[in-house]
Design an enzyme around this catalytic site. Sequence first.
Site, PDB file in Angstrom:
ATOM      1  N   SER A 292       0.817  -1.214   0.000  1.00 33.03           N
ATOM      2  CA  SER A 292       0.000   0.000   0.000  1.00 33.03           C
ATOM      3  C   SER A 292       0.857   1.272   0.000  1.00 33.03           C
ATOM      4  O   SER A 292       1.591   1.522  -0.947  1.00 33.03           O
ATOM      5  CB  SER A 292      -0.953  -0.042   1.201  1.00 33.03           C
ATOM      6  OG  SER A 292      -1.889   0.982   1.165  1.00 33.03           O
ATOM      7  N   ASP A 303      10.205   5.445  -9.845  1.00 35.93           N
ATOM      8  CA  ASP A 303       9.714   6.088 -11.067  1.00 35.93           C
ATOM      9  C   ASP A 303      10.455   7.376 -11.396  1.00 35.93           C
ATOM     10  O   ASP A 303      10.603   7.736 -12.566  1.00 35.93           O
ATOM     11  CB  ASP A 303       8.212   6.374 -10.945  1.00 35.93           C
ATOM     12  CG  ASP A 303       7.362   5.136 -11.168  1.00 35.93           C
ATOM     13  OD1 ASP A 303       7.941   4.075 -11.502  1.00 35.93           O
ATOM     14  OD2 ASP A 303       6.127   5.211 -11.021  1.00 35.93           O
ATOM     15  N   LYS A 317      -0.442  -4.118  -3.454  1.00 33.65           N
ATOM     16  CA  LYS A 317      -1.751  -3.582  -3.056  1.00 33.65           C
ATOM     17  C   LYS A 317      -1.897  -2.192  -3.652  1.00 33.65           C
ATOM     18  O   LYS A 317      -1.387  -1.207  -3.120  1.00 33.65           O
ATOM     19  CB  LYS A 317      -1.895  -3.530  -1.533  1.00 33.65           C
ATOM     20  CG  LYS A 317      -3.252  -2.983  -1.080  1.00 33.65           C
ATOM     21  CD  LYS A 317      -3.353  -2.944   0.435  1.00 33.65           C
ATOM     22  CE  LYS A 317      -4.700  -2.380   0.885  1.00 33.65           C
ATOM     23  NZ  LYS A 317      -4.846  -0.941   0.634  1.00 33.65           N
TER      24      LYS A 317
END
Length: 550
Positions: A292, A303, A317
């Site tokens: 999460s 990223d 998740k």
Amino acid sequence: MRLRKKLILGTSALLVAGGLTAFTRDDRFFEIARNLDIYATMFKELNMYYVDEVNPNRMVKTSIDAMLKSLDPYTNFYAEDDIEDYMTMTTGRYNGIGAVIGDRQGRNIVMMLYEGTPAEKSGLQIGDEILKIDGVDIKTRQDADPGKLLRGQTGTAVKLTVKRYGQKTPVDLQVQRDVVKVTNVPYYGMLNDEVGYIDLKDFMAAAGREVKAAYQDLKSKGMKKLVLDVRENPGGLLDQAIDISNVFIPKGSEVVTTKGKVSEWNKSYSAMAPALDTEMPIVVLTNNHSASAAEIVSGVIQDYDRGVLIGQRTYGKGLVQTTRPLSFGTRMKITTAKYYIPSGRCIQAIDYSHRNADGSVGKIADSLRTAFKTRAGRVVYDGGGVTPDVQTEAQTPTPIAQSLTSKGHIFDYAVKYKSEHPTIKPAREFRLTDAEYQEFVKWVSDKEYDYTTQVEKDLGVLEASAKKEKYFDQIQDQLKALKSKMSHSKDADMKTFQAEIRTLLNEEIASHYYLQKGLKEASFATDPDIKAALDLFKDMNRYNGILKKK
């Protein structure tokens, strides 16, 4: 009328099997009203005619839990009695004493104390068995919940009667309750002269503030590189994931986008404040229990090519929950959206909307994962958690180590050791001597524990297959000889796996003296992921090469 009924039933089957939306608005409201009426009349009949008395609260809670279980594990109902636990999960605060109590073979044992809490200040010790709370014998009272009995208003006192190792008579302790704050960052410190370490275990309220404070303190101590550890972090509040990401990426950078059925709730979240540092080399440690919000932070770092991820693939998740108030003080936490990190990928690994015939769910196959790119053009994938840039093997405990831990012998020996040794060296330096390890081997020799090795399991499977396929008579002598040769010996395994067992003992004993900080510091010398991070920081050409497009 019969045709309409068939159409309704057929559409319902499609909804269950495939998650399709085929009802018109009016049909849907009619179906909701119809099924609620059926439920109410059924419950009324049960209450009236069932042979025994039924508990309405328990019955309804059971039915609600079963209904929500058909959706996903994160959509939950909180009855009025559970609201305090829910608030603790989100805020990290509760009124109590600050002790973790565990059930060990029917005994209520103090497993850990939070630093600086009333429990620690009162003299309560790890390993103490709680016999009574305010005079209530919790061993004989099956309905007594120690956790709830220990909680209460700040400033009130609770009397504990405890059985302590090495003492024949019980000890009475008076503990003043207070606000207990469970920290998101249970430990931070320097791994060496230039590498700082932050252990981020949760994303409850104030997680961002705690990470910032830890970072600034480490920076003042000379930190030039950082290890951020989100292993075993189950996630938490979305806003805290955004705040923590903002520590390392520039103001205005996108952090996460949420998309769900209610389009008005779809939103893109960006870093709102100037970053504390956009240049310092970072390693993020992950494992398959990082979930999460922990995956948002890990994914953002990856990223934007802001740091290197080391460890194992994260849990996967990619779902967002929203809490909705219900009647009579109850609440529901409901999955309302999926989240997408800056590269555009959603890392949700399990497709709960398409269940198998038996109700089970499966992970998205690697072959179906879609490629995305980081800011530098590195290829990353969706649909299965965040894959680290440097993958390490998960540490699987050996059968003997697992058995010694699960039976409580590692913990019990630490209790014994502390009672016989008033002080030990600092946690980073503490190691059992060879003589002390042999004392443990002698102490545990008459304790009950056993285990089956993987080789023994495989031989059992081979024997079963041989019997099934009628080959057993031909190979039974060889099998018997092999089983005899491979049968484990506890004494031999105590020597073979001594390093692993000693590590467990060192960490457990250190935690009894120095609590959570001791447990963490004692693990540094043998933690393979931390070693991998330190090795990478020694080779900055390799570190920088990982972050470049291949």
